[in-house]
Design an enzyme around this catalytic site. Structure first.
Site, mmCIF file in Angstrom:
data_model
loop_
_atom_site.group_PDB
_atom_site.id
_atom_site.type_symbol
_atom_site.label_atom_id
_atom_site.label_comp_id
_atom_site.label_asym_id
_atom_site.label_seq_id
_atom_site.Cartn_x
_atom_site.Cartn_y
_atom_site.Cartn_z
ATOM 1 N N TYR A 1 -1.619 -0.280 10.484
ATOM 2 C CA TYR A 1 -1.885 -0.678 9.091
ATOM 3 C C TYR A 1 -0.687 -0.340 8.204
ATOM 4 C CZ TYR A 1 -3.717 -1.012 4.397
ATOM 5 O OH TYR A 1 -3.873 -1.339 3.072
ATOM 6 N N SER B 1 0.853 -1.197 0.000
ATOM 7 C CA SER B 1 0.000 0.000 0.000
ATOM 8 C C SER B 1 0.882 1.237 0.000
ATOM 9 C CB SER B 1 -0.879 0.015 1.252
ATOM 10 O OG SER B 1 -1.510 1.275 1.411
HETATM 11 P P1 NDP Z 1 -11.629 -5.939 0.344
HETATM 12 O O1 NDP Z 1 -12.092 -5.750 1.742
HETATM 13 O O2 NDP Z 1 -12.600 -5.689 -0.753
HETATM 14 O O3 NDP Z 1 -10.987 -7.394 0.169
HETATM 15 C C1 NDP Z 1 -10.180 -7.950 1.167
HETATM 16 C C2 NDP Z 1 -10.030 -9.433 0.921
HETATM 17 O O4 NDP Z 1 -9.169 -9.961 1.936
HETATM 18 C C3 NDP Z 1 -11.347 -10.173 1.006
HETATM 19 O O5 NDP Z 1 -11.432 -11.095 -0.057
HETATM 20 C C4 NDP Z 1 -11.262 -10.905 2.346
HETATM 21 O O6 NDP Z 1 -11.932 -12.151 2.247
HETATM 22 C C5 NDP Z 1 -9.763 -11.134 2.461
HETATM 23 N N1 NDP Z 1 -9.354 -11.368 3.841
HETATM 24 C C6 NDP Z 1 -9.387 -10.502 4.901
HETATM 25 N N2 NDP Z 1 -8.982 -11.118 6.022
HETATM 26 C C7 NDP Z 1 -8.693 -12.408 5.670
HETATM 27 C C8 NDP Z 1 -8.240 -13.546 6.390
HETATM 28 N N3 NDP Z 1 -7.993 -13.504 7.708
HETATM 29 N N4 NDP Z 1 -8.042 -14.710 5.717
HETATM 30 C C9 NDP Z 1 -8.276 -14.769 4.386
HETATM 31 N N5 NDP Z 1 -8.723 -13.732 3.651
HETATM 32 C C10 NDP Z 1 -8.918 -12.565 4.290
HETATM 33 O O7 NDP Z 1 -10.377 -4.960 0.191
HETATM 34 P P2 NDP Z 1 -9.314 -4.754 -0.994
HETATM 35 O O8 NDP Z 1 -9.604 -5.579 -2.173
HETATM 36 O O9 NDP Z 1 -9.168 -3.301 -1.155
HETATM 37 O O10 NDP Z 1 -8.017 -5.271 -0.240
HETATM 38 C C11 NDP Z 1 -7.117 -6.185 -0.790
HETATM 39 C C12 NDP Z 1 -5.718 -5.821 -0.344
HETATM 40 O O11 NDP Z 1 -5.393 -4.540 -0.867
HETATM 41 C C13 NDP Z 1 -5.521 -5.710 1.166
HETATM 42 O O12 NDP Z 1 -4.277 -6.290 1.491
HETATM 43 C C14 NDP Z 1 -5.503 -4.198 1.402
HETATM 44 O O13 NDP Z 1 -4.769 -3.858 2.545
HETATM 45 C C15 NDP Z 1 -4.835 -3.729 0.145
HETATM 46 N N6 NDP Z 1 -5.010 -2.335 -0.245
HETATM 47 C C16 NDP Z 1 -6.244 -1.786 -0.437
HETATM 48 C C17 NDP Z 1 -6.364 -0.480 -0.862
HETATM 49 C C18 NDP Z 1 -7.690 0.186 -1.064
HETATM 50 O O14 NDP Z 1 -7.728 1.436 -1.038
HETATM 51 N N7 NDP Z 1 -8.768 -0.550 -1.307
HETATM 52 C C19 NDP Z 1 -5.182 0.333 -1.150
HETATM 53 C C20 NDP Z 1 -3.942 -0.345 -0.896
HETATM 54 C C21 NDP Z 1 -3.870 -1.623 -0.488
HETATM 55 P P3 NDP Z 1 -12.836 -12.806 3.406
HETATM 56 O O15 NDP Z 1 -13.400 -11.678 4.220
HETATM 57 O O16 NDP Z 1 -13.872 -13.583 2.641
HETATM 58 O O17 NDP Z 1 -11.893 -13.676 4.133
HETATM 59 C C1 8X3 Z 2 -4.965 1.873 1.786
HETATM 60 C C2 8X3 Z 2 -4.808 2.969 0.805
HETATM 61 O O1 8X3 Z 2 -5.011 5.472 0.439
HETATM 62 O O2 8X3 Z 2 -6.229 4.469 2.340
HETATM 63 O O3 8X3 Z 2 -4.015 0.903 1.646
HETATM 64 O O4 8X3 Z 2 -3.834 4.649 2.417
HETATM 65 S S1 8X3 Z 2 -4.993 4.468 1.529
#
Ligand code: NDP
Ligand code: 8X3
Length: 252
Positions: free
Chosen positions: A152, A139
């Protein structure tokens, strides 16, 4: 035999969009996450196009991760890409107000979970060899501090450095490692971060132009399909309407 991508967190956001993008290109899919009904729905959607293996998995549970990898059917064992995507942020408030459990949940998922999966899948990548990739979803928060980022951002800094260190050890193996570091992207991320506050999530995204899950899936696909001699170490992506802000200064 087709390429295989192993995705954690395939039930939503980037992981689900990546499953669709790689299916379009004919890759076999290993899809994992905790929500089984969502995995089943995604399999129902994509199985007519490509072979799909689903497995409910909590990445925090090292034994379950190893068991799931050991039980992969033969057709899915030649893994080409590990997409370490499962993760979450919690408690977007000042550190001094955050419950310890929320910090633990982020560390257990984003750090320990990612390490669990990497350790279990790495032997399969090494067996496949040249041109394979570990793609970690970091991120911008792993590079740039901001209020409410506390643990985070620190977990995502771990993701970045772990990936760089892995590269040093894997340099002669053909296994590439990339930290894809997105900025603001509209997924269920903020809904999770605010523990179900849909209005807060809508407010964050509705007055700007965030990245979409598909934007990031496209970048993942790009990195995964580069010629085998190229390694993108880190790819940081922001929406053009997001940038840094000035330093905070406490004044009298
Ligand atoms: P979502 O919440 O849409 O997706 C998160 C995914 O992670 C879900 O499929 C969830 O599945 C899974 N997950 C969470 N906890 C667990 C666990 N304990 N075991 C297995 N699976 C898990 O968010 P994003 O798609 O945005 O997030 C994906 C990644 O991107 C994350 O690592 C997030 O930190 C990162 N990210 C997101 C950004 C954003 O602005 N959206 C920016 C930068 C990074 P389930 O709940 O079914 O287990
Ligand atoms: C999360 C993205 O822009 O909220 O990983 O920091 S931001």
């Amino acid at each position: 035999m087709s390429n295989v991508i192993f995705i954690t967190g395939a039930t939503s956001g980037f992981g689900r969009a990546a499953a669709r993008r790689f299916a379009e290109a004919g890759w076999s899919l290993v899809l994992s996450g905790r929500r089984e009904e969502r995995l089943q729905a995604l399999r129902d959607e994509l199985a007519a196009k490509v072979p799909v293996h689903i497995a409910t998995l909590d990445v925090r549970d090292a034994e379950a991760v190893q068991g799931m990898v050991d039980a992969l059917p033969e057709a899915f064992r030649k893994v080409t890409v590990l997409l370490n995507n499962a993760g979450l942020a919690l408690a977007p408030e000042p550190a001094q107000k955050v419950a310890l459990q929320d910090w633990h949940t982020m560390i257990d998922t984003n750090v320990t979970g990612l390490v669990n999966v990497t350790h279990a899948v790495l032997p399969l990548l090494l067996e496949t060899g040249k041109g394979t990739s570990i793609i970690n979803i970091g991120s911008v928060a792993g590079e740039w501090p901001y209020p409410g980022g506390h643990v985070y951002g620190a977990t995502k800094a771990f993701v970045k450095q772990f990936g760089f260190n892995l590269r040093c050890d894997l340099v002669s193996t053909g296994v590439r490692v990339t930290d894809i570091a997105p900025g603001m992207a509209e997924t269920e991320f903020t809904l999770v971060r605010t523990k179900g506050n849909q209005a807060a999530s809508d407010a964050l995204y509705s007055t700007t132009t965030p990245l979409s899950a598909e934007d990031i899936a496209e970048q993942i696909f790009y990195v995964a399909t580069l010629p085998a001699h190229i390694n993108i170490n880190r790819l940081e992506i922001m929406p053009s309407r997001q940038a840094w802000s000035s330093f905070a200064v406490d004044r009298d």
